[in-house]
Every structure is written in structure tokens, then in C-alpha cells.
Design an enzyme around this catalytic site. Structure first.
Site, PDB file in Angstrom:
ATOM      1  CG  ASP A 167      10.537  26.443   2.771  1.00 41.39           C
ATOM      2  OD1 ASP A 167      10.491  24.938   3.223  1.00 41.39           O
ATOM      3  OD2 ASP A 167      10.810  26.853   1.504  1.00 41.39           O
ATOM      4  CG  ASN A 170       3.609  19.776   3.223  1.00 42.80           C
ATOM      5  OD1 ASN A 170       3.147  20.732   3.937  1.00 42.80           O
ATOM      6  ND2 ASN A 170       4.600  19.997   2.314  1.00 42.80           N
TER       7      ASN A 170
HETATM    8  C1  FPP Z   1       8.728  23.228   5.654  1.00 39.88           C
HETATM    9  O1  FPP Z   1      10.069  22.797   5.836  1.00 39.88           O
HETATM   10  C2  FPP Z   1       7.803  22.837   6.704  1.00 39.88           C
HETATM   11  C3  FPP Z   1       6.951  22.083   6.716  1.00 39.88           C
HETATM   12  C4  FPP Z   1       6.528  21.332   5.672  1.00 39.88           C
HETATM   13  C5  FPP Z   1       6.126  21.891   8.130  1.00 39.88           C
HETATM   14  C6  FPP Z   1       6.099  22.894   9.064  1.00 39.88           C
HETATM   15  C7  FPP Z   1       5.475  22.306  10.381  1.00 39.88           C
HETATM   16  C8  FPP Z   1       5.903  22.498  11.422  1.00 39.88           C
HETATM   17  C9  FPP Z   1       6.731  23.647  11.988  1.00 39.88           C
HETATM   18  C10 FPP Z   1       5.213  21.633  12.650  1.00 39.88           C
HETATM   19  C11 FPP Z   1       3.578  21.532  12.978  1.00 39.88           C
HETATM   20  C12 FPP Z   1       3.125  22.967  12.877  1.00 39.88           C
HETATM   21  C13 FPP Z   1       2.726  23.518  13.974  1.00 39.88           C
HETATM   22  C14 FPP Z   1       1.811  24.851  14.144  1.00 39.88           C
HETATM   23  C15 FPP Z   1       2.738  22.648  15.472  1.00 39.88           C
HETATM   24  P1  FPP Z   1      10.958  21.969   4.785  1.00 39.88           P
HETATM   25  O2  FPP Z   1      10.834  20.469   5.392  1.00 39.88           O
HETATM   26  O3  FPP Z   1      10.197  22.020   3.386  1.00 39.88           O
HETATM   27  O4  FPP Z   1      12.057  22.348   4.669  1.00 39.88           O
HETATM   28  P2  FPP Z   1      13.012  22.439   3.528  1.00 39.88           P
HETATM   29  O5  FPP Z   1      12.520  23.171   2.470  1.00 39.88           O
HETATM   30  O6  FPP Z   1      14.354  23.241   3.935  1.00 39.88           O
HETATM   31  O7  FPP Z   1      13.569  20.941   3.142  1.00 39.88           O
END
Ligand code: FPP
Length: 214
Positions: free
Chosen positions: A2, A50
């Protein structure tokens, strides 16, 4: 994982750049855990919730996942990393499913660190699917459900880390977390470095686990 969005916002960059930097953090960490002797690392990459994100962000995440497999699979295969997926990844687009299945097949015989990636994963959905399968086979007990969970072939969960200062589990490994140690850090995922994992592991090693006994 996150905090990608906040990492980007703090720098006035598009969210997708935060996700890109998030993938770089994944790469650094997977390289490091191979040398730390960890049996398994499970990353929450895409939750069943998501899908509520804007279409362009979902498309960007799928693109990053595909590119990650294409660019890093050779390195995993050469270094004994075994890939596993938890979650109902078959709901993804056919090209993504095909790439994932190629990666699973190519690393299936490896015996080094297991890298489990949670894709279209939600713990409540996982438990419901597992209970349905268990019920079809016979009486439902904690053991028969556990045997049907997506994590059935992973070692027990020891340590669960959440980045970015949020203090909740957000539908991740709820069943498996029953006796896991929890570690919450303010570090945003793109900044999460092997040293942060080592810090969490050192704290974990100092905890006394009693599993309800004394
Ligand atoms: C949460 O940050 C992150 C995600 C929903 C996506 C995580 C995915 C990756 C890092 C890329 C794909 C994965 C791999 C294994 C290649 P957020 O967007 O909720 O952040 P925020 O809470 O700060 O808005």
C-alpha cells in the site's frame, strides 16, 4: 503493497508512476529474500475490491503485471524462485492468464523461495470458495477448509506486513493470519527496501509466539 498512490501524489506524479515504482520495490525485495533464506513471500498485488478502481488504472496495473512477468521470469527461473498465485486470477484477460500460466509452469519445479502473488484475491472470497469445495468432499472442519484454501501449498503465515501507515488487514489472508505476527510501518510501498524487511524480521524474531498456550 500500500501507498503507491500517495508516493506519487507527494511528488505530483501520476498514480501509475507510483505503481511502476512499486514494481521496482517488488523486484528489489524478491532479489533480497532469495538471500535471506525466507521460504515464501506473498505479495498482495490486486484485490477483489480493486475492480472498483478507474478502468485506466486497472489497465495500467495489468500492463505492469505482464511486463513484470516478461522481464523478470528468466531471472526467477534461473534462481530457483517458484511462482504461485493465490486468488481467482482466471477472471483476468486471456492474455494475462496465459502469461501467468506459462510463468507458473516454468517455475513449478524450482525449490528455492516461493513468490506467491495475490491476484483478484480477497480472503472472504477465498474462504467461501474453500468451504464450498470442502463441503462437497465431506464434513467441514478447520482442517478441511484450510486444505482447500489457495494457500494450501504455502508454509504457515508467520509475519504479515502492511505498509503506508494503514492499520487494517483489508481482506488479506484473514484465515491464515489467525496466529501471524503483524507489523505495520509508515513506509510507503515504493520506498519499502530490503532493510525495512530486515527490521520487521528482527522484531518478529524477538517476539514470543504462544499460539494460545502459555
Ligand atoms: C496499493 O497502492 C497498490 C496496489 C493496489 C497495486 C499494487 C500493484 C503493484 C505494485 C504492481 C503489480 C504487481 C506485481 C507483483 C508486478 P494504492 O494505489 O492503494 O496507494 P494509496 O493507498 O497511496 O492510494
Amino acid at each position: 503493497m500500500d501507498g503507491n498512490g500517495r508516493w506519487a501524489r507527494q511528488r505530483r506524479l501520476p498514480r501509475v508512476i507510483g505503481h511502476q515504482r512499486g514494481v521496482e520495490a517488488v523486484r528489489r525485495l524478491v532479489r533480497a529474500v532469495r538471500h535471506m533464506g525466507l521460504e515464501a513471500l506473498t505479495l498482495y498485488a490486486f484485490s477483489t475490491e480493486n475492480w472498483r478502481r478507474p478502468e485506466d488504472e486497472i489497465a495500467a496495473l495489468m500492463g505492469l503485471l505482464k511486463r513484470f512477468i516478461l522481464s523478470d521470469l528468466d531471472e526467477f527461473a534461473a534462481n530457483g524462485v517458484r511462482l504461485r498465485i493465490i486468488g481467482d486470477y482466471k477472471a483476468f484477460a486471456p492474455d494475462v492468464v496465459e502469461l501467468i500460466e506459462q510463468a507458473l509452469a516454468r517455475t513449478a519445479g524450482n525449490s528455492g523461495t516461493t513468490l506467491a502473488v495475490a491476484l483478484n484475491y480477497g480472503a472472504q472470497d477465498e474462504i467461501a470458495r474453500a468451504a464450498t469445495r470442502a463441503a462437497a468432499k465431506g464434513p467441514i472442519t478447520a482442517e478441511t477448509i484450510a486444505a482447500e484454501l489457495d494457500t494450501a501449498e504455502l508454509p504457515p503465515l508467520d509475519l504479515l506486513i502492511r505498509t503506508s501507515g494503514e492499520v487494517r488487514l483489508s481482506n488479506f489472508l484473514l484465515w491464515q493470519a489467525a496466529y501471524a505476527e503483524l507489523w505495520f510501518t509508515e513506509v510507503l510501498w515504493p520506498d519499502f527496501a530490503p532493510a525495512h524487511l530486515e527490521e520487521a524480521l528482527a522484531a518478529f524474531a524477538a517476539r514470543e509466539r504462544r499460539y494460545g498456550g502459555r
